[in-house]
Design a protein around this motif. Structure first.
Motif, short mmCIF file in Angstrom:
data_model
loop_
_atom_site.label_atom_id
_atom_site.label_comp_id
_atom_site.label_asym_id
_atom_site.label_seq_id
_atom_site.Cartn_x
_atom_site.Cartn_y
_atom_site.Cartn_z
N ILE A 292 28.70 -3.07 3.72
CA ILE A 292 29.99 -3.72 3.89
C ILE A 292 30.05 -4.94 2.96
N LYS A 293 31.10 -5.02 2.18
CA LYS A 293 31.32 -6.20 1.36
C LYS A 293 32.12 -7.20 2.20
N LEU A 294 31.69 -8.45 2.21
CA LEU A 294 32.33 -9.45 3.05
C LEU A 294 32.90 -10.58 2.21
N THR A 295 34.16 -10.93 2.47
CA THR A 295 34.78 -12.11 1.92
C THR A 295 35.25 -12.97 3.09
N ALA A 296 34.79 -14.20 3.16
CA ALA A 296 35.10 -15.06 4.31
C ALA A 296 35.87 -16.29 3.86
N ARG A 297 36.84 -16.67 4.67
CA ARG A 297 37.64 -17.87 4.41
C ARG A 297 37.76 -18.68 5.70
N ARG A 298 37.58 -19.96 5.55
CA ARG A 298 37.87 -20.91 6.62
C ARG A 298 39.28 -21.43 6.37
N THR A 299 40.11 -21.48 7.39
CA THR A 299 41.51 -21.78 7.17
C THR A 299 42.08 -22.71 8.23
N ILE A 300 43.08 -23.44 7.85
CA ILE A 300 44.04 -24.06 8.75
C ILE A 300 45.37 -23.45 8.33
N PRO A 301 45.91 -22.50 9.08
CA PRO A 301 47.11 -21.76 8.64
C PRO A 301 48.24 -22.69 8.20
N LEU A 302 48.85 -22.35 7.06
CA LEU A 302 49.95 -23.08 6.43
C LEU A 302 49.51 -24.39 5.79
N VAL A 303 48.21 -24.70 5.84
CA VAL A 303 47.73 -25.95 5.27
C VAL A 303 46.69 -25.72 4.20
N GLU A 304 45.59 -25.06 4.53
CA GLU A 304 44.52 -24.89 3.54
C GLU A 304 43.70 -23.65 3.85
N ASP A 305 43.24 -23.01 2.79
CA ASP A 305 42.26 -21.92 2.87
C ASP A 305 41.08 -22.28 1.99
N GLU A 306 39.89 -21.97 2.47
CA GLU A 306 38.68 -22.29 1.71
C GLU A 306 37.73 -21.10 1.74
N PHE A 307 37.36 -20.59 0.57
CA PHE A 307 36.32 -19.57 0.52
C PHE A 307 35.01 -20.19 1.00
N VAL A 308 34.29 -19.46 1.81
CA VAL A 308 33.00 -19.97 2.28
C VAL A 308 31.90 -19.02 1.84
N GLY A 309 30.77 -19.60 1.48
CA GLY A 309 29.63 -18.83 1.01
C GLY A 309 28.56 -18.69 2.07
N THR A 310 27.35 -18.43 1.63
CA THR A 310 26.26 -18.15 2.55
C THR A 310 25.76 -19.37 3.29
N ASP A 311 26.25 -20.55 2.92
CA ASP A 311 25.89 -21.73 3.70
C ASP A 311 26.58 -21.71 5.06
N ALA A 312 27.79 -21.14 5.09
CA ALA A 312 28.57 -21.12 6.33
C ALA A 312 28.57 -19.76 7.01
N VAL A 313 28.42 -18.68 6.23
CA VAL A 313 28.42 -17.33 6.78
C VAL A 313 27.16 -16.63 6.28
N VAL A 314 26.20 -16.45 7.17
CA VAL A 314 24.88 -15.93 6.79
C VAL A 314 24.68 -14.54 7.40
N PRO A 315 24.59 -13.48 6.58
CA PRO A 315 24.29 -12.14 7.12
C PRO A 315 22.87 -12.13 7.68
N ILE A 316 22.73 -11.68 8.92
CA ILE A 316 21.40 -11.59 9.54
C ILE A 316 21.10 -10.19 10.06
N GLY A 317 22.01 -9.25 9.82
CA GLY A 317 21.75 -7.87 10.24
C GLY A 317 22.82 -6.97 9.65
N GLY A 318 22.45 -5.70 9.42
CA GLY A 318 23.37 -4.77 8.80
C GLY A 318 23.19 -4.75 7.30
N LEU A 319 24.02 -3.96 6.63
CA LEU A 319 23.93 -3.82 5.18
C LEU A 319 25.13 -4.48 4.55
N THR A 320 24.90 -5.36 3.57
CA THR A 320 25.99 -6.04 2.88
C THR A 320 25.63 -6.18 1.42
N TYR A 321 26.63 -6.57 0.61
CA TYR A 321 26.39 -6.86 -0.81
C TYR A 321 27.39 -7.88 -1.30
#
Length: 321
Positions: A292-321
């Motif tokens: 599974i390819k994962l793209t994660a964003r932290r958001t405040i709707p209508l205000v800001e979106d921020e791409f988040v990396g592995t510091d905030a979203v850490v895969p610990i199980g399953g298959l990803t790339y």
């Protein structure tokens, strides 16, 4: 309702937001649809939304039925979370519908539920437009609300607080709801804190699976299937990015086998939550497991979106790339 009772709800204004968010545009920019076996994960932290003006804007996005459901919640915090969940869904889906640089009003979206109660977009079919094969699912705790989006593939997500307090004895609760294989796995863990974390991870994965199927707990009791890990994780699901990430699978224990072609991803989210994503593998991708390819964003709707990396979203199980 907190949107109208100034004396009860915390007094909030736009200046309560971080300075770099105040000037952010309120328009919803289009977002490219996920590819097959890609999941987009959007999440909002309720305590970061401190503007009463913004909360009122969210309320106006909702349908009359959604507004009633929010107002029905008891307590300001429950109302706020219910409001944020619906606003997150509407503002997120609107981005994918709009692929022509024309604004899509989140208020124009309609929703329905399948026979088991899973929400879906109720598309309006027009002669010159076909809706995207978009699937979404939402999950929330008291401190985080998440929405997962997938293209042409059913998706289920669940988020749970890592420090979630369990009212029942873990093994007693597991024996009631989990398979014997899962109970044996938990029993083999002598450290109480580790045992509790493994329980929460299993629960999160099982919840994501039944939500992805669109059937819910009542139609797919947790005891009718078991979550399994490959040999690399015999000591449990890894705790960090330094551990070896293992493949996760599901095995049916009942007469009805609904476990084929489901892929899992287990995450540590924002340092405070476990998150699980379950997606059905598309039939054009052949046999075998597909990451599974994962793209994660932290958001405040209508205000800001921020791409988040592995510091905030850490895969610990399953298959990803």
């Amino acid at each position: 309702m907190f949107l109208f009772r100034r004396s009860i709800f915390l007094r909030m204004n736009i200046h309560g937001l971080p300075r770099n968010l105040c000037s952010a545009p309120s328009t919803l920019l289009p977002v490219q649809l996920p590819t097959r076996m890609e999941s987009h994960l959007w999440y909002v932290v309720p305590e970061e939304v401190k503007s009463e003006t913004l909360l009122k804007r969210y309320f106006e996005l909702l349908s009359p039925c959604e507004k009633k459901n929010v107002l029905r919640m008891r307590g300001d915090e429950l109302q706020k979370r219910a409001l944020l969940a619906r606003a997150l869904v509407r503002t997120t889906i609107a981005r994918y519908v709009d692929q022509t640089n024309d604004r899509v009003d989140p208020r124009s979206l309609n929703f329905k539920k399948n026979s088991y109660g899973k929400p879906e977009v109720d598309w309006k079919i027009e002669d010159d437009w076909q809706p995207p094969a978009l699937h979404f699912n939402i999950s929330h705790t008291s401190s985080l609300i998440a929405c997962g989006v997938a293209f042409d593939s059913p998706i289920g997500i669940d988020v749970e607080e890592k420090q979630r307090k369990l009212k029942h004895h873990i093994l007693a609760f597991a024996r009631r709801y989990f398979s014997s294989h899962e109970v044996d796995h938990l029993t083999s863990i002598s450290d109480f804190e580790l045992q509790q974390h493994q329980f929460i991870k299993l629960w999160t994965l099982k919840e994501a699976y039944v939500k992805a199927m669109g059937r819910g707990f009542s139609a797919s009791p947790f005891k009718t299937f078991t979550i399994k890990l490959k040999a690399a994780a015999t000591r449990g699901i890894p705790e960090s990015r330094d551990s070896k990430i293992s493949e996760i699978s599901v095995e049916s224990l009942g007469s009805e086998d609904l476990t084929n072609n489901w892929q899992f991803l287990l995450l540590e989210l924002a340092g405070s939550h476990y998150g699980a994503i379950c997606m059905e593998k598309h039939n054009t991708l052949g046999e075998g497991n597909v990451p599974i390819k994962l793209t994660a964003r932290r958001t405040i709707p209508l205000v800001e979106d921020e791409f988040v990396g592995t510091d905030a979203v850490v895969p610990i199980g399953g298959l990803t790339y």
